[in-house]
Structure formats: C-alpha cells, structure tokens
Design a protein around this motif. Structure first.
Motif, PDB file in Angstrom:
ATOM      1  N   THR A 265      -0.771  -2.316  -4.579  1.00  0.00           N
ATOM      2  CA  THR A 265      -2.164  -2.745  -4.463  1.00  0.00           C
ATOM      3  C   THR A 265      -2.861  -1.977  -3.346  1.00  0.00           C
ATOM      4  O   THR A 265      -3.050  -2.494  -2.247  1.00  0.00           O
ATOM      5  N   ASP A 266      -3.222  -0.742  -3.635  1.00  0.00           N
ATOM      6  CA  ASP A 266      -3.938   0.037  -2.622  1.00  0.00           C
ATOM      7  C   ASP A 266      -5.368  -0.472  -2.484  1.00  0.00           C
ATOM      8  O   ASP A 266      -5.839  -1.260  -3.311  1.00  0.00           O
ATOM      9  N   HIS A 267      -6.036  -0.006  -1.430  1.00  0.00           N
ATOM     10  CA  HIS A 267      -7.385  -0.477  -1.150  1.00  0.00           C
ATOM     11  C   HIS A 267      -8.392   0.086  -2.145  1.00  0.00           C
ATOM     12  O   HIS A 267      -8.136   1.085  -2.809  1.00  0.00           O
ATOM     13  N   SER A 268      -9.551  -0.546  -2.196  1.00  0.00           N
ATOM     14  CA  SER A 268     -10.628  -0.078  -3.066  1.00  0.00           C
ATOM     15  C   SER A 268     -11.655   0.711  -2.244  1.00  0.00           C
ATOM     16  O   SER A 268     -11.618   0.716  -1.014  1.00  0.00           O
ATOM     17  N   LYS A 269     -12.572   1.348  -2.950  1.00  0.00           N
ATOM     18  CA  LYS A 269     -13.385   2.423  -2.367  1.00  0.00           C
ATOM     19  C   LYS A 269     -14.222   2.035  -1.150  1.00  0.00           C
ATOM     20  O   LYS A 269     -14.470   2.868  -0.280  1.00  0.00           O
ATOM     21  N   SER A 270     -14.659   0.783  -1.068  1.00  0.00           N
ATOM     22  CA  SER A 270     -15.556   0.486   0.052  1.00  0.00           C
ATOM     23  C   SER A 270     -14.823   0.509   1.380  1.00  0.00           C
ATOM     24  O   SER A 270     -15.441   0.589   2.440  1.00  0.00           O
ATOM     25  N   LEU A 271     -13.505   0.450   1.330  1.00  0.00           N
ATOM     26  CA  LEU A 271     -12.739   0.616   2.565  1.00  0.00           C
ATOM     27  C   LEU A 271     -12.496   2.116   2.745  1.00  0.00           C
ATOM     28  O   LEU A 271     -11.391   2.626   2.580  1.00  0.00           O
TER      29      LEU A 271
ATOM     30  N   HIS B  33       0.824  -1.203   0.000  1.00  0.00           N
ATOM     31  CA  HIS B  33       0.000   0.000   0.000  1.00  0.00           C
ATOM     32  C   HIS B  33       0.860   1.254   0.000  1.00  0.00           C
ATOM     33  O   HIS B  33       2.003   1.225   0.440  1.00  0.00           O
ATOM     34  N   THR B  34       0.261   2.326  -0.521  1.00  0.00           N
ATOM     35  CA  THR B  34       0.966   3.608  -0.530  1.00  0.00           C
ATOM     36  C   THR B  34       0.057   4.662   0.099  1.00  0.00           C
ATOM     37  O   THR B  34      -1.059   4.357   0.524  1.00  0.00           O
ATOM     38  N   ARG B  35       0.526   5.878   0.087  1.00  0.00           N
ATOM     39  CA  ARG B  35      -0.256   6.991   0.632  1.00  0.00           C
ATOM     40  C   ARG B  35      -1.593   7.173  -0.061  1.00  0.00           C
ATOM     41  O   ARG B  35      -2.474   7.837   0.463  1.00  0.00           O
ATOM     42  N   GLU B  36      -1.719   6.620  -1.276  1.00  0.00           N
ATOM     43  CA  GLU B  36      -3.000   6.747  -1.976  1.00  0.00           C
ATOM     44  C   GLU B  36      -4.135   6.154  -1.138  1.00  0.00           C
ATOM     45  O   GLU B  36      -5.256   6.615  -1.194  1.00  0.00           O
ATOM     46  N   SER B  37      -3.822   5.110  -0.371  1.00  0.00           N
ATOM     47  CA  SER B  37      -4.832   4.631   0.581  1.00  0.00           C
ATOM     48  C   SER B  37      -4.241   4.767   1.986  1.00  0.00           C
ATOM     49  O   SER B  37      -4.011   5.882   2.429  1.00  0.00           O
ATOM     50  N   ASP B  38      -3.943   3.666   2.642  1.00  0.00           N
ATOM     51  CA  ASP B  38      -3.521   3.813   4.040  1.00  0.00           C
ATOM     52  C   ASP B  38      -2.045   3.516   4.282  1.00  0.00           C
ATOM     53  O   ASP B  38      -1.638   3.294   5.410  1.00  0.00           O
ATOM     54  N   GLY B  39      -1.239   3.516   3.219  1.00  0.00           N
ATOM     55  CA  GLY B  39       0.198   3.330   3.407  1.00  0.00           C
ATOM     56  C   GLY B  39       0.884   4.625   3.802  1.00  0.00           C
ATOM     57  O   GLY B  39       0.268   5.686   3.809  1.00  0.00           O
TER      58      GLY B  39
END
Length: 564
Positions: free
Chosen positions: A365-371, A337-343
């Motif tokens: 592999t960042d998270h998808s929208k429902s998270l 994960h990166t800063r784009e989600s929770d990295g």
DNA sequence: TCGGATTGCCGAAGCCTGTCCACACAGGC
C-alpha cells in the motif's frame, strides 16, 4: 558501543549541521548513514575491529563517515561534532523537537538571545520578546509555549520498541522477568522494571558496560540508567516464593492493584508484594505464581495487558474475560510501503520478508499522489502496479500479494485518486496525512465521506497521533465508528511503535459499536514487518479476540470478510 | 558527504502547502 547508539550520534550531528546551515548533501549523507547503521544486523564495532573488512564497502559509508565511526567507537565523538558542540549548546537539539521551531529559527534564537534551554525559551515567549525579531510574532510565541508544555509532558518517556529491546538484552542475562508498564503493553514507558531471583543479578546488572549513573545499589534493588538514551532500569531481587506476588505488584497498574487488594480483603486475605496471606493467622496462601494468587482470589488469570482496573476483575470473577488475540493468530499484513513511494525495499523483498515471518498474504500500500514528498502514486502508476501484482500472483507464489494503496483522504473527504483507479486495486487503506487540525465537526464529515468511497476497506492510523510528538486529531469518534461498522470499513491498528493507533480505549469503544479491525505494520523496511506484535499488544489491551481482527482469517475468508 | 566517473571533480536533489508575517520556514511519511 552498539549500532543504534552510533546511529543516534550521527543523526544528532546531522541536526547540528542543519542548524549550522551546512551543505544539504553533507547533512543527508549523515542521515542516510545513521539510518543504514541503525537497521544493520552486524555490529559496526565488529566490522571495524576486523582488519580483513572494509566498512566503506557498505553503501552510504565513505571515507569521511568511516573515520568518524572510528572516532566514535574510540571516544564517543569525532572532531566535526566536537567543533559544532563548541559553537551550539547541546540543548539546541532539544529545541528542534518543539513544533514550529526548525533549524533556522533555532540558530536565530541562539545568535540573537543566546537561548540555551527550554526554560530560557519559554521565558522569552512569555515576555513577548520573540516578536521583536523579523518574521516572528505572537502566534509563534503561543505555539512554542504550547509545544514546550507538551514536550515536558512526554519527556522521560520512551517508545515501547526501545524499552523492549533493552528488556530483551537484560532479562536473559539477569534471569529476570520484565514487569511494569512494559509488561502491560503500555505504548510508552517511563522506566523498566525487572524482577529476578538469581543470586548475582544485581552485580551483573551494575557491571554491564552500558549501565551507568547508578541511582541505587542495595542488596535487594539496583537502579541505574541504561545506554545513551538514559532509560532508567530498576532491578529487584525477589525470593522465589514471592515472585508471583512481586510480579503482580510491580506490573500494576496501581488502580488494578488497589482493586485486587480490596478483593483480597473482602475474602479475608491481605495481598502485598510478598504474597497472599490469611488475615486471621498470617499464613501464606499463595505467592509463587500470579496464577495461584488469582485462583486463590476466585479469579481467572488476568493477562497483564488488561490490568488497568477497567472491569477486568469483575470479568475474571464471572469467567467472561475474552480469549485475547495472540501474535500467532496473524496471517497477513495489509499496510506497507516500497521504493515506489517512501519505503526502502522492493515489493518482492517485502513479500519475501513477510513470507519468512509466516504470513500467508500481504497488501502493498504505497502512498497516493498528494503525498508528493513521498513520491505518491497517481492513477496511472496505481493501475500499472495492480497489473504487475496480477502477473506476480499468476505464478502461484506461496505468499499472495494484494495490490493496494494508502490513499490520502483530501481535506473535503474525497479520495486522492479517481474511483476507477481505486477499483482496480485489491485493497485500499484510506488515511489522513494533511489538515490535521480541522475543527472536530469538519474532520468528522471528512472521515464520514471517506468511508463512503466503495473501494475503501480500512481507515489507516485512525487518530493520526505520533507518540511523544503529536496529539490525535479531533473528531466525533462514535459517529465515525458507527458509520464504519455499518459500511463494513475496518479500523486499522497501526503497529508502528511511533503510532500504535488505534489505542486501547478507542479499540474497546469501536468494538462495542460493532467495528472490525485489521492489525498492520505500516512497514517502510522489511525489518519493520515484525512490528505486528506491538499491534497485537494494543489489540489485547483493547480486549480483542482473534475473531475481532480480520487478518487472522485465511486469505479466502479474509477477502470475503472485507468490504467488496 | 558519497559514489562514480570525468580518478581531482561533478551531480545528487521527495515537493507541495499552510502559517505567519511580509517572503521564508516548517511539516507532512
């Protein structure tokens, strides 16, 4: 005091502040500072000791926390923490670890009932007194009782990364070899066993600044607790000629030892922690190394990870032990994960760190929208990211980045993003992050449907367990594994020390059913990328060879081997 | 509480959903 311990004190203070209902920003500051310090290579103690340095230069450390740090190093605590510990029992923090209990409830329990231990709390639930309070009822009482039972089961066990770190610090100092469940690669460890032949090792151990509460201090064994977390460490003196036998004995498992001794008896030997002896005249036949003991018993060398009495002795006898995968076989990391989600880092930083580890390729592999809480990507962002990665790769970088996504599997088994968007991506991990307590049949259908999605290459953390914290969700594993094998969807072996998912028995089962595997880290920070070796350990415990694991392949073959 | 600006003060803020009880709290990575 070392950084992780300081970080723990700050995080614990944040918990207390939460119970106290403090300003959320203040709490967040302590949490942030704890996480920053925990991952920092440089020692806080060294920075504070250097008059030329200013610790508030570190992002997230201001005046307030700097002064707390100085106090912590001087005396192990600071005024704010002291003051809160005077008002709330330290055991309140333990209650926060019971699922269903949060800071508000813990505070209420303390104010209403002066509940200060888990025993008190359990009694209260059994006597059905909790339900007298507003917004609490029979269900919660039941949930808490279950939570306490679960917590007690796992209390006193430690995650593998914690124990490994302690072992890495002590072993070289004492000239020791770790044995026990750590050496077997068990995912949680109760205590650390160290074996050594070095003369002054016991003394050195007991004098170590972080060793305390000596439980035993004889001439052959010293036993004490280490660090603030109180991991029990046993150090044993072993004569060099018995080192192999002692390693065998203390590595276990118990069942494996029993079986090994039976084998010895059958051949006219007796095996104990001092050596292998001929029964007829008590001559020592072997003992200095494990290999010579195994050989004397007519066995191939049995790697520690396999010593669970699960058929390894028969396999060693018939020369059918697998050539187990090694950390150096891994060529890529397909879940991060990166800063784009929770990295915590950018994709360029993750790529640079992965390259440094020697990887040839990675998937972001960042998270998808429902998270939502992780700021997961929607279709638009996912497609834009794929374009960004194509551009990155156009420059012909030494490390190839795959555009990916950890896509949530919705309750009914649909993917969180549209097929069209997923098809733009190079690598989709499908994971469950919600509705984890569905009935097994419903969960099975959900996973089967997820596997149907043509873009899905791998099932992420396939059982959802969080070690010492949450059990696996329930489904018919064989049914899903057969479908995954048929569809060419791999199982992830998630290397995060909190997960280690899949675990050995299911890895072995999945392999029997024809599945392939991908060992990934699920890294949220560049430093997590090195966790892949824990995943390799799990794979070894599951009897896997490099050929069972897709990301041991060079990039082109890897891409050809995953479903497409 | 931090960081940054406005330098003595202000803005920061993952959000959505299920559970259990009656609207708030906990949990998800």
């Amino acid at each position: 005091m070392e950084n992780p311990e300081i970080a723990r004190i700050l995080a614990e203070t944040a918990d207390l502040m939460e119970i106290d209902g403090e300003n959320p920003f203040s709490i967040r500051s302590f949490r942030n500072a704890a996480s920053t310090l925990d991952g920092m290579p440089e020692r806080v103690a060294d920075i504070l000791a250097d008059p030329g340095r200013d610790i508030t230069q570190i992002q997230g450390i201001g005046k307030g926390i700097a002064s707390a740090l100085a106090d912590i190093l001087a005396r192990g605590s600071f005024p704010r923490r002291d003051e809160m510990l005077a008002r709330y029992p330290p055991t309140a923090l333990e209650m926060l670890r019971i699922p269903g209990l949060g800071p508000k409830t813990v505070r209420t329990l303390w104010e209403q009932f002066r509940v200060s231990t888990l025993e008190d709390l359990a009694r209260l639930c059994q006597e059905q007194k909790l339900r007298a309070l507003p917004r609490m009822g029979a269900k919660l009482e039941e949930k808490i009782l279950q939570g306490i039972a679960h917590y007690r089961q796992s209390a006193g066990r430690f995650l593998i990364n914690h124990v490994s770190t302690v072992a890495a610090e002590l072993a070289p100092l004492l000239g020791a070899t770790p044995a026990g469940s750590l050496r077997r690669g068990r995912e949680t460890v109760g205590d650390l066993d160290l074996l050594t032949s070095r003369e002054n090792a016991l003394e050195l151990f007991l004098q170590h600044p972080r060793v305390h509460d000596a439980l035993a201090a004889g001439s052959n064994k010293a036993s004490a607790r280490f660090g603030a977390e109180g991991l029990q460490v046993d150090v044993r003196m072993v004569p060099p000629e018995s080192l192999g036998a002692a390693l065998c004995y203390f590595t276990g498992s118990k069942d494996h030892n029993v079986a090994l001794r039976q084998r010895a008896l059958k051949l006219g030997f007796s095996l104990n922690e001092y050596g292998l002896f001929r029964l007829s005249d008590e001559t020592r036949v072997a003992g200095e190394t494990e290999a010579e003991i195994h050989a004397a018993l007519g066995l191939d060398f049995i790697p520690p990870e396999l010593r669970e009495n699960q058929g390894e002795i028969e396999a060693a006898l018939h020369h059918t032990l697998p050539a187990l995968i090694e950390p150096r076989d891994i060529r890529g990391d397909l879940h991060m994960h990166t800063r784009e989600s929770d990295g915590r880092a950018t994709f360029h930083e993750m790529a640079a760190a992965a390259q440094e580890l020697g990887h040839a390729y990675i998937a972001i592999t960042d998270h998808s929208k429902s998270l939502a809480m992780a700021n997961g990507l929607d279709e638009r962002r996912a497609v834009a990211f794929a374009a960004e990665v194509r551009q990155f790769n156009a420059g012909g970088p030494p490390l190839r980045v795959l555009s990916g996504l950890e896509c949530d599997i919705l309750r009914d088994g649909r993917m969180d993003l549209e097929d069209g968007a997923l098809a733009e991506l190079d690598f989709v991990v499908a994971s469950v992050h919600s509705y984890m307590s569905l009935e097994p049949a419903e969960m099975t259908d959900r996973l089967l449907r997820a596997i149907e999605c043509p873009s899905v290459k791998v099932l992420g953390h396939p059982t959802g367990r969080v070690l010492l914290h949450r059990d696996a969700y329930r489904y018919e594993f064989d049914t899903v594994a057969r479908a995954a094998a048929a569809r060419g969807v791999a199982f992830e072996i998630n290397s995060s020390p909190e997960r280690l998912d899949l675990h050995a028995p299911l890895i072995r089962r999945a392999r029997e059913l024809g599945c392939k595997f991908i060992i990934s880290t699920d890294a949220h920070h560049p430093r997590h990328l090195s966790n892949f070796h824990y995943g390799v350990t799990m794979a070894r415990r599951g009897w896997l060879s490099a050929s069972d694991v897709l990301n041991t392949l060079p990039l082109a073959e890897f891409l050809a081997s995953t479903r497409h």
